[in-house]
Scaffold this active site. Structure first.
Site, PDB file in Angstrom:
ATOM      1  N   ASP A  90      -1.371   0.990 -65.218  1.00  0.00           N
ATOM      2  CA  ASP A  90      -1.625   2.182 -64.397  1.00  0.00           C
ATOM      3  C   ASP A  90      -1.787   3.365 -65.353  1.00  0.00           C
ATOM      4  O   ASP A  90      -1.536   3.255 -66.556  1.00  0.00           O
ATOM      5  CB  ASP A  90      -0.490   2.382 -63.387  1.00  0.00           C
ATOM      6  CG  ASP A  90      -0.922   3.238 -62.191  1.00  0.00           C
ATOM      7  OD1 ASP A  90      -2.050   3.760 -62.210  1.00  0.00           O
ATOM      8  OD2 ASP A  90      -0.119   3.395 -61.249  1.00  0.00           O
ATOM      9  N   ASP A 125      -6.565   8.854 -61.039  1.00  0.00           N
ATOM     10  CA  ASP A 125      -6.866   9.265 -59.665  1.00  0.00           C
ATOM     11  C   ASP A 125      -5.771  10.180 -59.135  1.00  0.00           C
ATOM     12  O   ASP A 125      -4.681  10.242 -59.708  1.00  0.00           O
ATOM     13  CB  ASP A 125      -6.995   8.024 -58.762  1.00  0.00           C
ATOM     14  CG  ASP A 125      -5.729   7.180 -58.763  1.00  0.00           C
ATOM     15  OD1 ASP A 125      -5.231   6.862 -59.872  1.00  0.00           O
ATOM     16  OD2 ASP A 125      -5.213   6.847 -57.679  1.00  0.00           O
ATOM     17  N   CYS A 278      19.434 -18.375 -49.291  1.00  0.00           N
ATOM     18  CA  CYS A 278      18.307 -18.629 -50.184  1.00  0.00           C
ATOM     19  C   CYS A 278      18.707 -19.772 -51.104  1.00  0.00           C
ATOM     20  O   CYS A 278      19.888 -19.975 -51.372  1.00  0.00           O
ATOM     21  CB  CYS A 278      18.008 -17.356 -50.978  1.00  0.00           C
ATOM     22  SG  CYS A 278      16.898 -17.569 -52.379  1.00  0.00           S
TER      23      CYS A 278
HETATM   24  N1  GUN Z   1       0.950   3.741 -57.805  1.00  0.00           N
HETATM   25  C1  GUN Z   1       1.296   3.854 -56.496  1.00  0.00           C
HETATM   26  N2  GUN Z   1       0.328   4.529 -55.818  1.00  0.00           N
HETATM   27  C2  GUN Z   1      -0.641   4.831 -56.700  1.00  0.00           C
HETATM   28  C3  GUN Z   1      -1.904   5.506 -56.589  1.00  0.00           C
HETATM   29  O1  GUN Z   1      -2.306   5.963 -55.522  1.00  0.00           O
HETATM   30  N3  GUN Z   1      -2.646   5.606 -57.725  1.00  0.00           N
HETATM   31  C4  GUN Z   1      -2.226   5.098 -58.928  1.00  0.00           C
HETATM   32  N4  GUN Z   1      -3.014   5.223 -59.999  1.00  0.00           N
HETATM   33  N5  GUN Z   1      -1.038   4.479 -59.059  1.00  0.00           N
HETATM   34  C5  GUN Z   1      -0.265   4.355 -57.953  1.00  0.00           C
HETATM   35 ZN    ZN Z   2      18.037 -16.396 -54.068  1.00  0.00          ZN
END
Ligand code: GUN
Ligand code: ZN
Length: 491
Positions: A90, A125, A278
């Site tokens: 990201d 973004d 679980c």
């Molecule tokens: N992580 C959670 N939401 C977003 C988003 O809208 N854009 C980006 N780049 N990372 C995120």
């Molecule tokens: Zn578990």
């Protein structure tokens, strides 16, 4: 541009797909565990043992810390994390949405992601939150689109980096759709739907359905979709059925830090657990008491959370494979009233889902009133004009003695209505339904029957009514000239 995403199996708007990256092929739907470059309770190299096929980390966090940045630039991202599979990064947009500013530009962070050898990069973004004024959403969207176009210019095929084009537009369906359409024209490799975390945090799953559906509407249906920040297994089936392919989960670690134990039906606080429901290695090797008191409780919970997350991924994939994804969605959506709202909202999009849904799959199971709105039921209604019926026509559910006296026999089966008995074994009419239909199911069945009668004025219909089929719409049928209702004596 050659497609890097192959769809190999479909159900509803969901699919099993294969996304090719520089470090291997990823089978979707799947979850990308979020790796914090600063602190790793579970090592990236271990993630494969839980079922992970691709990881996600944050290039902005790496960029900001000298030690991490230098190692990443020198040895690459994969060496930094000691992981040789695909990694998405990201861009710092999330930090931007939390702190209001970041210390990088879009160009800088794209260049950095390229240099460290990311498999899927993300531009900077702007995650516009839900419910802001339209003007703000539109302005921020323009900036986002400008940045995404700039990023597209900077990333070439030979860079070996796939480029994500996040769809924004807040809670405005028209902006989401417009954004998706614009990004499609530019051409990205993956389309994340952004800024949905606040919706999930406040249980606004029905609004999330609208965001997904409107964003999908603007995209080519064969494009891979990532739901940004979605990591709770309870909503995977729903999001997949709407056409999402990738998820990312920091939830496994964040929930563990809060002493929360994830299941596909919801979340427990570990201190409320008397039993561990679980069978993962953590839960088989500890009692609830031991887990609560363990010095490494956070790590154990994170491990359990990862196990159940990937268990649900496999459950969803198996459901797509078998063709009963919607049955799974209906089950999962009964875990929480807000999920049930989301299910109802999803079925308002049945006309669109119907266009993508395979014509034949495993037996349709009626799971409750919402099933009456399934895309298969809608398809049947749409195709009623294919039947041409003339002459005396019996409509019955169970066999009756006088059957031979009629030119045609139709079977009455809610929620579908009446259909020629030759089709009884054909999907979806071979559905397993309840013997005591609910109101919604009867309503749909009678609406379809009314339509069928209208479409066939040359036929004379006789309907064998049963007590369990009582509904106000029967009166409407009785008013029709070529329709007679008979009430067999109950013995
Ligand atoms: N992580 C959670 N939401 C977003 C988003 O809208 N854009 C980006 N780049 N990372 C995120
Ligand atoms: Zn578990």
């Amino acid at each position: 541009m050659s497609s890097r995403f192959d769809i190999i199996h479909k159900d509803a708007a969901g699919r099993i797909g294969r996304l090719a990256t520089s470090h291997g092929v990823v089978e979707t739907p799947t979850v990308m565990p979020v790796i914090n470059p600063n602190l790793q309770t579970i090592k990236p190299s271990e993630m494969k043992d839980f079922g992970a096929e691709i990881l996600i980390t944050n290039s902005y966090i790496i960029f900001r810390k000298d030690e991490l940045r230098e190692k990443a630039l020198k040895d690459g991202l994969h060496a930094l994390l000691d992981y040789d599979g695909p990694i998405m990064t990201d861009s710092g947009s999330f930090q931007l949405s939390v702190y209001g500013e970041v210390e990088v530009t879009n160009e800088m962070i794209i260049d950095f992601q390229k240099k460290i050898g990311t498999d899927i990069g993300v531009p900077l973004d702007i995650p516009t939150p839900p419910d802001v004024h339209f003007r703000r959403a539109e302005e921020e969207l323009e900036t986002t689109i400008d940045r995404l176009k700039a990023a597209r210019e900077l990333v070439k095929e030979e860079d070996g980096m796939l480029l994500a084009g996040p769809v924004q537009g807040s809670t405005y369906p028209e902006l989401r759709e417009r954004c998706a359409r614009t990004l499609s024209e530019v051409g990205f490799d993956v389309y994340p739907f952004g800024a949905v975390v606040p919706l999930m945090e406040s249980y606004r799953y029905a609004d999330l359905v609208d965001v997904i559906a409107s964003s999908k509407k603007g995209l080519d249906p064969t494009a891979p979709v990532h739901l940004f920040g979605a990591g709770h297994p309870m909503m995977f089936a729903l999001a997949v059925a709407l056409g999402c392919d990738l998820f990312d989960s920091a939830a496994y670690a964040l929930y563990a830090k809060d002493r929360r134990y994830i299941t596909s039906r919801g979340t427990y606080h570990v201190d409320d657990l008397k039993y561990l429901p679980c069978s993962c290695p953590v839960c088989m090797n500890h009692t609830a008491e031991e887990l609560k008191k363990a010095h490494n409780c956070t790590e154990l919970l994170a491990r359990h959370n990862l196990y159940v997350t990937f268990e649900e991924v496999r459950e969803v994939k198996q459901a797509i494979w078998e063709g009963n994804l919607l049955e799974l969605v209906e089950q999962r959506c009964r875990s929480h009233p807000r999920m049930l709202e989301a299910l109802k909202q999803m079925y308002t999009y049945s006309p669109r889902i119907e266009e993508l849904d395979p014509a034949s799959k495993s037996t349709f199971f009626y799971c409750g009133p919402e099933s009456s709105k399934r895309p298969e039921v809608l398809r049947f209604a749409k195709q009623l004009d294919r039947f041409t019926i003339t002459g005396s026509t019996l409509i019955r559910s169970t066999p009756v003695k006088s059957e031979k006296e009629y030119d045609n026999v139709l079977i009455f089966k809610p929620p579908f209505g009446a259909y020629p008995q030759e089709l009884a074994e054909i999907y979806p009419l071979n559905a397993e339904v309840v013997r005591t239909p609910d109101y919604e199911s009867l309503e749909q069945a009678y609406l379809n029957t009314i339509r069928l009668v209208e479409l066939n004025p040359e036929a004379e219909f006789t309907f064998v009514m049963q007590e369990r089929f009582a509904h106000s719409l029967v009166e409407k049928l009785e008013e029709m000239d070529n329709f007679t209702v008979v009430y067999p004596k109950s013995e």
